[in-house]
Design a protein around this motif. Structure first.
Motif, PDB file in Angstrom:
ATOM      1  N   LEU A  57     -36.702  -9.158 -18.923  1.00 47.29           N
ATOM      2  CA  LEU A  57     -35.579  -8.315 -18.549  1.00 47.29           C
ATOM      3  C   LEU A  57     -34.849  -7.831 -19.799  1.00 47.29           C
ATOM      4  CD1 LEU A  57     -34.157 -10.389 -15.543  1.00 47.29           C
ATOM      5  CD2 LEU A  57     -35.955  -8.646 -15.566  1.00 47.29           C
ATOM      6  N   GLU A  58     -34.268  -6.647 -19.703  1.00 44.05           N
ATOM      7  CA  GLU A  58     -33.577  -6.100 -20.872  1.00 44.05           C
ATOM      8  C   GLU A  58     -32.255  -6.850 -21.092  1.00 44.05           C
ATOM      9  OE1 GLU A  58     -30.803  -3.973 -21.008  1.00 44.05           O
ATOM     10  OE2 GLU A  58     -30.358  -3.785 -18.879  1.00 44.05           O
ATOM     11  N   PRO A  59     -31.761  -6.885 -22.328  1.00 41.39           N
ATOM     12  CA  PRO A  59     -30.609  -7.743 -22.674  1.00 41.39           C
ATOM     13  C   PRO A  59     -29.372  -7.515 -21.819  1.00 41.39           C
ATOM     14  CG  PRO A  59     -31.664  -6.912 -24.667  1.00 41.39           C
ATOM     15  CD  PRO A  59     -32.312  -6.204 -23.503  1.00 41.39           C
ATOM     16  N   GLY A  60     -29.054  -6.266 -21.486  1.00 38.01           N
ATOM     17  CA  GLY A  60     -27.865  -6.019 -20.690  1.00 38.01           C
ATOM     18  C   GLY A  60     -27.943  -6.687 -19.330  1.00 38.01           C
ATOM     19  N   LEU A  61     -29.120  -6.654 -18.719  1.00 37.35           N
ATOM     20  CA  LEU A  61     -29.284  -7.269 -17.407  1.00 37.35           C
ATOM     21  C   LEU A  61     -29.235  -8.781 -17.513  1.00 37.35           C
ATOM     22  CD1 LEU A  61     -29.831  -7.073 -14.391  1.00 37.35           C
ATOM     23  CD2 LEU A  61     -32.274  -6.828 -14.892  1.00 37.35           C
ATOM     24  N   THR A  62     -29.856  -9.354 -18.549  1.00 40.29           N
ATOM     25  CA  THR A  62     -29.823 -10.816 -18.690  1.00 40.29           C
ATOM     26  C   THR A  62     -28.391 -11.300 -18.887  1.00 40.29           C
ATOM     27  OG1 THR A  62     -30.232 -10.690 -21.085  1.00 40.29           O
ATOM     28  CG2 THR A  62     -32.152 -10.880 -19.649  1.00 40.29           C
ATOM     29  N   ALA A  63     -27.591 -10.513 -19.591  1.00 35.91           N
ATOM     30  CA  ALA A  63     -26.193 -10.906 -19.780  1.00 35.91           C
ATOM     31  C   ALA A  63     -25.441 -10.914 -18.456  1.00 35.91           C
ATOM     32  CB  ALA A  63     -25.525  -9.954 -20.777  1.00 35.91           C
ATOM     33  N   GLU A  64     -25.703  -9.902 -17.618  1.00 33.79           N
ATOM     34  CA  GLU A  64     -25.060  -9.858 -16.301  1.00 33.79           C
ATOM     35  C   GLU A  64     -25.462 -11.058 -15.457  1.00 33.79           C
ATOM     36  OE1 GLU A  64     -25.059  -6.211 -14.059  1.00 33.79           O
ATOM     37  OE2 GLU A  64     -25.590  -5.065 -15.857  1.00 33.79           O
ATOM     38  N   LEU A  65     -26.750 -11.412 -15.499  1.00 36.93           N
ATOM     39  CA  LEU A  65     -27.214 -12.547 -14.692  1.00 36.93           C
ATOM     40  C   LEU A  65     -26.643 -13.849 -15.207  1.00 36.93           C
ATOM     41  CD1 LEU A  65     -30.981 -11.594 -14.126  1.00 36.93           C
ATOM     42  CD2 LEU A  65     -28.985 -11.058 -12.715  1.00 36.93           C
ATOM     43  N   THR A  66     -26.576 -14.014 -16.516  1.00 28.71           N
ATOM     44  CA  THR A  66     -26.017 -15.241 -17.096  1.00 28.71           C
ATOM     45  C   THR A  66     -24.570 -15.443 -16.652  1.00 28.71           C
ATOM     46  OG1 THR A  66     -27.464 -15.048 -19.024  1.00 28.71           O
ATOM     47  CG2 THR A  66     -25.503 -16.433 -19.270  1.00 28.71           C
ATOM     48  N   ALA A  67     -23.859 -14.342 -16.516  1.00 26.39           N
ATOM     49  CA  ALA A  67     -22.442 -14.426 -16.138  1.00 26.39           C
ATOM     50  C   ALA A  67     -22.231 -14.895 -14.708  1.00 26.39           C
ATOM     51  CB  ALA A  67     -21.784 -13.067 -16.340  1.00 26.39           C
ATOM     52  N   VAL A  68     -23.224 -14.688 -13.823  1.00 30.61           N
ATOM     53  CA  VAL A  68     -23.013 -15.044 -12.414  1.00 30.61           C
ATOM     54  C   VAL A  68     -23.773 -16.287 -11.992  1.00 30.61           C
ATOM     55  CG1 VAL A  68     -22.559 -12.645 -11.799  1.00 30.61           C
ATOM     56  CG2 VAL A  68     -24.884 -13.521 -11.622  1.00 30.61           C
ATOM     57  N   LEU A  69     -24.729 -16.769 -12.810  1.00 31.35           N
ATOM     58  CA  LEU A  69     -25.533 -17.936 -12.444  1.00 31.35           C
ATOM     59  C   LEU A  69     -24.947 -19.197 -13.069  1.00 31.35           C
ATOM     60  CD1 LEU A  69     -29.136 -16.443 -12.793  1.00 31.35           C
ATOM     61  CD2 LEU A  69     -27.931 -17.047 -10.672  1.00 31.35           C
ATOM     62  N   PRO A  70     -25.286 -20.363 -12.521  1.00 31.05           N
ATOM     63  CA  PRO A  70     -24.743 -21.622 -13.062  1.00 31.05           C
ATOM     64  C   PRO A  70     -25.257 -21.911 -14.465  1.00 31.05           C
ATOM     65  CG  PRO A  70     -26.398 -22.061 -11.391  1.00 31.05           C
ATOM     66  CD  PRO A  70     -26.134 -20.593 -11.347  1.00 31.05           C
ATOM     67  N   ALA A  71     -24.568 -22.789 -15.157  1.00 30.24           N
ATOM     68  CA  ALA A  71     -24.986 -23.193 -16.498  1.00 30.24           C
ATOM     69  C   ALA A  71     -26.385 -23.795 -16.444  1.00 30.24           C
ATOM     70  CB  ALA A  71     -23.995 -24.218 -17.061  1.00 30.24           C
ATOM     71  N   GLY A  72     -27.169 -23.483 -17.450  1.00 24.78           N
ATOM     72  CA  GLY A  72     -28.542 -23.998 -17.498  1.00 24.78           C
ATOM     73  C   GLY A  72     -29.566 -23.048 -16.920  1.00 24.78           C
ATOM     74  N   ALA A  73     -29.122 -21.973 -16.261  1.00 22.33           N
ATOM     75  CA  ALA A  73     -30.067 -20.990 -15.710  1.00 22.33           C
ATOM     76  C   ALA A  73     -30.735 -20.221 -16.842  1.00 22.33           C
ATOM     77  CB  ALA A  73     -29.352 -20.031 -14.768  1.00 22.33           C
ATOM     78  N   THR A  74     -31.993 -19.874 -16.648  1.00 18.92           N
ATOM     79  CA  THR A  74     -32.708 -19.035 -17.612  1.00 18.92           C
ATOM     80  C   THR A  74     -32.893 -17.657 -16.999  1.00 18.92           C
ATOM     81  OG1 THR A  74     -34.860 -19.788 -16.799  1.00 18.92           O
ATOM     82  CG2 THR A  74     -33.901 -20.995 -18.656  1.00 18.92           C
ATOM     83  N   THR A  75     -32.622 -16.640 -17.789  1.00 18.23           N
ATOM     84  CA  THR A  75     -32.618 -15.284 -17.238  1.00 18.23           C
ATOM     85  C   THR A  75     -33.716 -14.427 -17.844  1.00 18.23           C
ATOM     86  OG1 THR A  75     -30.940 -14.692 -18.883  1.00 18.23           O
ATOM     87  CG2 THR A  75     -30.172 -15.318 -16.679  1.00 18.23           C
ATOM     88  N   GLY A  76     -34.863 -15.039 -18.039  1.00 18.14           N
ATOM     89  CA  GLY A  76     -36.028 -14.237 -18.402  1.00 18.14           C
ATOM     90  C   GLY A  76     -36.636 -13.686 -17.122  1.00 18.14           C
ATOM     91  N   ASN A  77     -37.927 -13.702 -17.045  1.00 21.22           N
ATOM     92  CA  ASN A  77     -38.620 -13.339 -15.808  1.00 21.22           C
ATOM     93  C   ASN A  77     -39.873 -14.197 -15.738  1.00 21.22           C
ATOM     94  OD1 ASN A  77     -39.416 -12.145 -13.464  1.00 21.22           O
ATOM     95  ND2 ASN A  77     -39.983 -10.168 -14.363  1.00 21.22           N
ATOM     96  N   PRO A  78     -39.898 -15.253 -14.876  1.00 16.45           N
ATOM     97  CA  PRO A  78     -38.988 -15.516 -13.757  1.00 16.45           C
ATOM     98  C   PRO A  78     -37.562 -15.896 -14.175  1.00 16.45           C
ATOM     99  CG  PRO A  78     -41.047 -16.742 -13.546  1.00 16.45           C
ATOM    100  CD  PRO A  78     -41.019 -16.206 -14.923  1.00 16.45           C
ATOM    101  N   VAL A  79     -36.630 -15.622 -13.239  1.00 17.45           N
ATOM    102  CA  VAL A  79     -35.250 -16.070 -13.365  1.00 17.45           C
ATOM    103  C   VAL A  79     -35.148 -17.422 -12.685  1.00 17.45           C
ATOM    104  CG1 VAL A  79     -32.860 -15.578 -12.762  1.00 17.45           C
ATOM    105  CG2 VAL A  79     -34.387 -13.696 -13.390  1.00 17.45           C
ATOM    106  N   ASP A  80     -34.906 -18.462 -13.484  1.00 19.97           N
ATOM    107  CA  ASP A  80     -34.755 -19.810 -12.927  1.00 19.97           C
ATOM    108  C   ASP A  80     -33.273 -20.068 -12.733  1.00 19.97           C
ATOM    109  OD1 ASP A  80     -34.760 -22.419 -12.181  1.00 19.97           O
ATOM    110  OD2 ASP A  80     -35.848 -23.177 -13.937  1.00 19.97           O
TER     111      ASP A  80
END
Length: 902
Positions: A518-541
């Motif tokens: 995923l592109e950096p802007g999208l990963t930043a958005e996902l990191t902001a809404v997911l719990p700590a420890g989540a990985t926002t590559g692809n797959p999104v864990d």
């Protein structure tokens, strides 16, 4: 007269065809025995119509026309008759103009009470087909300018038309060349007629079950029970001479004893009784038959067909499960399936009753249901093509499921499927893929062209989604029914369990989908809404700690992003979610505020293979128990979306084509070889030359001195040449020692020639001398004429190992530019064309031209049954055929688009 194959053009065989209102007429050659019937047609015409036809109202014109039209056949003339119930309802004829080759004058007449039903148009379509076979290319006709009906017939044909007014008369010139406009016009007329004829089958106002048994376990009684239990809104009758009532329906001893003729008769009688019952139905005015009986022998089958054609009845079956239409106001279940079909939006047609039951059950379980279902059985009449046209306009069907074991007219089916497939997904199971389907063949091209390859080419070009099992078909139906088509192949996997996400990512990649970072802007958005420890590559864990609200926010952002075409949520149940009452799958079933995005779930604990989850706002989301099933369904959806987005290009126009020269050469060769066979190198090169197929320079020699001289002319004293021996019937030159490579100098050439002379003796008819080709990529391209599917163009890796490598793809001719693109990219060797694996890039434009020219040659010359160009050497400067084999046989081919019933 003769056609372009060099054979006498035979009389057009009698055929049955549908008129605009669904009525069946018989079209055949008129003869001396028809004089009285044709005379009656003219005698019953009004004075006004006689005046419009003959420019005068006198009765003598009709008598003279009947005499001439029904005279014994003469060269340069054809006369066709349309008849119904033994009555002549229309005639059409042409007379070739001896002063102008290729031109003929035509005349047309239709019985007064058969006007405005399409008789004249149908006759002219068949007359034009006969004229093309006789080498004609223009019709001319004279009509009064006030004869609007006949002028309308000419203008609506779809053929090139010119009109010249001369006082009260109009001189009409009609070109006979078939183009896309004409084929579309014929297709439109056929669709109107077909749908009208299917009304009594799928929307009958009355049904009679003939052979409704008293025994509860009998097929006829089961059908009668289902007709009543399904809520059929029309009249229901039963025929059984040994019962007074069955299933609370009064019985009658025969069809003739019914108070009035039903529109649809269901025949569940013994095979021996089918012909007589069918004939009785026709005489009584029944308009359609559904024959579930199996085991008809050849005579019984022929009699059943004859009865249906004689009385204009459409036929489903025999040997079938039945049919159903869940439409409100119809409610017909004329099957012996165990359960009433669930009303819905899937149209289903199968040849196998067992497959039909499985599909009905699966679609009902998913809640999709069926709009109409037809078990085609042995398919004597109604086919998948008929059903596609019905579903196209029934106002209820949103996707179509076909299980066809045979194709009666695959080229017409392909045209229909291409049109319908742009309005709704068409799906099938690609059955019969085993090696047992391979047929023996005489050339590399024919050996590679298996029935499986031919069928898959049809599916690919027609946009039919071909799955490998019923389970995979239902998986894909669930996705297409519930989700929008993806705009591309980029998939994001979201999971609450890392290992499950890896499995899903693997499955997507193996299915040909893109699982990209995923592109950096999208990963930043996902990191902001997911719990700590989540990985926002692809797959999104999202981790096991993710809440339903957090997951919903993540999915909202993914669905709205421009780079995300589909989202696959992979979830396992956890104690954490259970403790908070969260339902992660519920987060996937988006509400009305989420951007539309193709979405699917994988629920590893799900007991069923696929289910539909209710979504907020009334939609559904498909959920799968296995990531591979979800990935394959997504891949089918992506491929279908790409097919729909492909421009609807026609066959390409090619410069430098000499069709007339090619046809003349083929006819001349067949005149000298009436059994057909393989062309010698000179004839082969000449035929390819008419289509601008690039060939290596070569010379034909018949002694060793000539071979030496030819080698010197072609490559000089130090160049290298190839010698290829030829004898009649020789196909695989390398395997029979008929090729000598890399020869340099006089001694090598003489030695090779002497070896051929010793090996083949008196059978040696000559030797081809050509320059040694550079060692570049070797390909194979060719054509095979399939008796059912028509010409098939094949392409792939060539050389001596072409059959061992089996790296080929095929498409049905005529090829469009889009077909050629797919054909070139389908084989595994496609990556070599762009210079992959350290190779040299190939001039793709030249390769495309080669395949388009082979396609055109195959369409122009139906007597060309095999063409094998192997090897074709390809490089940055173009492509060149180093060896070519062509086989011709005498053939008359029917126009696949000419309107006629089976």
């Amino acid at each position: 007269m003769t056609d372009t194959t060099g054979l006498p053009s035979p009389p057009a065989p009698p055929v049955h065809a549908l008129l605009a209102d669904g009525t069946t007429v018989r079209v055949r050659q008129a003869g001396p025995g028809d004089r009285a019937a044709v005379l009656r047609l003219y005698e019953r015409m009004s004075p006004e119509n006689l005046r419009l036809r003959f420019f005068s109202a006198g009765s003598g014109s009709g008598r003279q026309a009947a005499e001439h039209l029904c005279a014994p056949a003469r060269p340069g003339e054809r006369a066709l008759l349309a008849e119904a119930d033994g009555e002549a309802v229309g005639v059409a004829e042409y007379h070739a103009d001896p002063a102008v080759p290729g031109r003929a004058d035509i005349a047309l007449a239709v019985a007064d009470h058969w006007h405005h039903r399409g008789v004249g148009t149908l006759l002219l379509e068949h007359l034009a087909d006969a004229a093309r076979a006789d080498g004609l290319d223009v019709f001319t006709a004279d009509a009064l300018s006030e004869n609007y009906p006949v002028l309308r017939v000419f203008s609506d044909l779809g053929l090139p038309l010119k009109r010249r007014f001369d006082g009260p008369e109009v001189h009409v010139t009609v070109g006979l060349s078939q183009d896309e406009h004409y084929l579309s016009a014929v297709e439109s007329r056929g669709r109107t007629a077909d749908v009208a004829s299917l009304g009594p089958l799928l929307r009958p106002r009355s049904v009679a079950v003939v052979g409704a048994g008293r025994r509860p376990g009998s097929v006829g009684r089961a059908i009668l029970h289902n007709v009543r239990a399904g809520g059929f809104t029309g009249c229901v009758a039963a025929v059984n001479p040994h019962a007074r009532a069955i299933e609370h329906v009064p019985c009658h001893p025969t069809v003739s004893a019914l108070p009035e003729a039903p529109e649809l008769a269901v025949l569940a009688v013994p095979a021996a009784a089918v012909p007589s019952v069918a004939d009785e139905c026709g005489r009584c005015g029944v308009r359609a038959l559904l024959v579930v009986t199996s085991g008809l022998d050849a005579g019984q089958a022929a009699a059943l067909r004859a009865a249906c054609r004689r009385y204009g009845m459409r036929l489903v079956g025999p040997n079938c499960l039945g049919l159903a239409n869940t439409e409100q106001g119809v409610g017909l279940d004329a099957t012996f399936a165990a359960r009433v079909p669930l009303p819905g939006t899937a149209g289903v047609a199968t040849q196998s009753g067992g497959v039909g039951i499985a599909l009905l059950s699966g679609l009902s379980r998913l809640g999709i249901g069926v709009s109409s279902f037809v078990s085609l059985g042995d398919k004597y009449d109604v086919s998948g093509n008929d059903l596609l046209q019905w579903w196209e306009g029934d106002g209820r069907t949103r996707l179509a499921v076909l299980h066809l074991e045979s194709f009666g007219n695959p080229r017409a089916f392909s045209r229909t499927a291409r049109r319908v497939g742009r309005r709704m997904p068409l799906l099938t199971v690609d059955a019969g893929r085993s090696e047992a389907g391979r047929r023996a063949a005489a050339s590399h091209t024919a050996a590679a062209a298996t029935p499986t390859m031919t069928r898959q080419a049809l599916f690919a070009q027609a946009g039919i989604i071909a799955t490998r099992s019923l389970g995979e078909l239902l998986d894909t139906v669930a996705l297409l029914h519930s989700q929008p088509l993806p705009s591309g192949g980029s998939v994001v996997v979201v999971t609450n369990a890392g290992g499950a996400g890896v499995l899903a990512a693997d499955a997507c990649s193996e299915a040909g989908l893109d699982v990209l970072p995923l592109e950096p802007g999208l990963t930043a958005e996902l990191t902001a809404v997911l719990p700590a420890g989540a990985t926002t590559g692809n797959p999104v864990d999202a981790t096991a700690a993710v809440s339903e609200a957090e997951l919903r926010a993540c999915l909202d952002r993914l669905a709205a992003h421009r780079d995300v075409d589909a989202v696959l949520g992979v979830f396992v149940p956890t104690a954490l979610a259970a403790a908070t009452g969260d339902d992660l799958a519920r987060a996937l079933t988006h509400g009305p505020d989420r951007a539309p995005c193709t979405t699917a779930a994988v629920l590893l604990e799900q007991p069923t293979r696929v289910a539909l989850l209710a979504a907020d706002g009334g939609g559904t989301v498909p959920a799968y128990a296995d990531p591979q099933d979800a990935a394959r369904a997504l891949a089918h959806a992506v491929a279908h979306a790409r097919w729909r987005a492909r421009p609807q290009a026609e066959a390409a126009e090619l410069p430098g084509i000499d069709t007339d020269g090619a046809r003349a050469d083929a006819a001349a060769w067949l005149a000298g070889h009436p059994e057909g066979g393989w062309l010698d190198p000179t004839a082969c090169a000449r035929l390819l030359g008419h289509y601008g197929v690039p060939q290596v320079a070569w010379e034909w020699v018949c002694d060793e001195d000539a071979a030496v001289a030819a080698a010197r002319r072609l490559v000089g004293p130090r160049g290298r040449v190839v010698l290829k021996a030829h004898r009649p019937g020789l196909v695989h030159k390398t395997a029979e020692g008929a090729v000598r490579l890399d020869l340099q100098g006089e001694d090598d050439v003489r030695s090779a020639y002497r070896d051929f002379a010793a090996r083949f003796g008196a059978g040696l008819s000559g030797v081809v001398v050509q320059p040694q080709a550079p060692h570049v990529l070797e390909l194979v391209a060719g054509v095979v004429q399939d008796e059912v599917f028509g010409p098939l163009v094949l392409f792939g890796q060539g050389g001596t190992a072409t059959e061992i490598l089996a790296d080929h793809a095929a498409r049905l001719a005529p090829l469009t530019p889009g077909d050629v693109d797919e054909l070139i990219t389908a084989p595994r060797c496609a990556r070599l064309l762009s210079g992959g694996a350290g190779g040299t890039p190939v001039e793709l434009g030249a390769l495309e031209q080669l395949l388009l020219r082979l396609s055109r040659m195959a369409c122009d010359l139906p007597q060309l049954v095999e063409a094998d160009l192997n090897p074709v050497v390809a490089g940055p400067d173009g492509v060149t055929a180093l060896d070519a084999r062509i086989r011709l046989v005498p053939r008359h081919v029917h126009d696949p688009y000419l309107r006629r019933l089976r």
